[in-house]
Design a protein around this motif. Structure first.
Motif, PDB file in Angstrom:
ATOM      1  N   ASN A 137       5.002   5.866  -2.725  1.00  0.00           N
ATOM      2  CA  ASN A 137       4.413   6.303  -1.492  1.00  0.00           C
ATOM      3  C   ASN A 137       3.354   7.062  -1.984  1.00  0.00           C
ATOM      4  N   LEU A 153      -0.823   8.627   4.419  1.00  0.00           N
ATOM      5  CA  LEU A 153       0.357   7.981   3.717  1.00  0.00           C
ATOM      6  C   LEU A 153       0.367   6.780   3.614  1.00  0.00           C
ATOM      7  N   TRP A 155       1.848   3.269   1.525  1.00  0.00           N
ATOM      8  CA  TRP A 155       2.753   2.955   0.582  1.00  0.00           C
ATOM      9  C   TRP A 155       2.956   1.343   0.469  1.00  0.00           C
TER      10      TRP A 155
END
Length: 170
Positions: A137, A153, A155
């Motif tokens: 992440n 975020l 990832w």
């Protein structure tokens, strides 16, 4: 809607927001606390809905959640989601299956109010279960002088052709 109903609604809204701020205030006091709260907010047993209000409290207005997805056997692309998109896509699945994600390693760099966190994670179906996935992440955080925010975020899951480098593992 009458004026009385409108005033009641406004009062209820502000009371709810104040409660959320008090309830989650500790989650945004440090880099460690906001990352921990992010993992806790998406984790939970089968049959339990996630505390989406908690995740909303962590995310800055306009923040994006960006998983990388396969576009072909050799190409990956980002998938830009709003928090509402993420919740719509994941709410029922997370409730039906249970899912626990935890941080296993972290690298952090900060410049002024900007922090970039590389958080290596592993995913399990139960808290004690064997990990079924790992990845990284990439969190962009900001401290506005009063609290921490997750700005984005992003990832990527580990795959057979894209293994986690040792520097991102303990």
């Amino acid at each position: 809607m009458t004026m009385r109903h409108f005033l009641f609604f406004i009062s209820f809204l502000f009371t709810t927001l104040a409660y959320a701020q008090d309830k989650y205030a500790v989650d945004v006091t440090s880099e460690d606390s906001i990352v921990k709260a992010m993992y806790e907010s998406i984790s939970g047993p089968k049959g339990q809905r996630r505390d989406w209000n908690r995740l909303r409290y962590l995310m800055a207005p306009g923040a994006r959640l960006i998983p990388t997805r396969p576009a072909s056997e050799t190409k990956r692309v980002p998938c830009y989601l709003t928090l509402d998109d993420f919740i719509k896509q994941g709410d029922q699945w997370l409730t039906d299956h249970g899912f626990f994600e935890e941080e296993v390693s972290r690298r952090t760099e900060t410049f002024g109010s900007i922090t970039h966190v590389w958080s290596t994670y592993q995913s399990r179906w139960t808290p004690e279960g064997k990990p079924f996935a790992r990845g990284i992440n990439s969190l962009q955080l900001m401290n506005d002088g009063e609290r921490w925010w997750i700005i984005n975020l992003y990832w990527a899951a580990e795959t057979e052709d894209n293994l986690l480098p040792k520097k991102y593992l303990k």
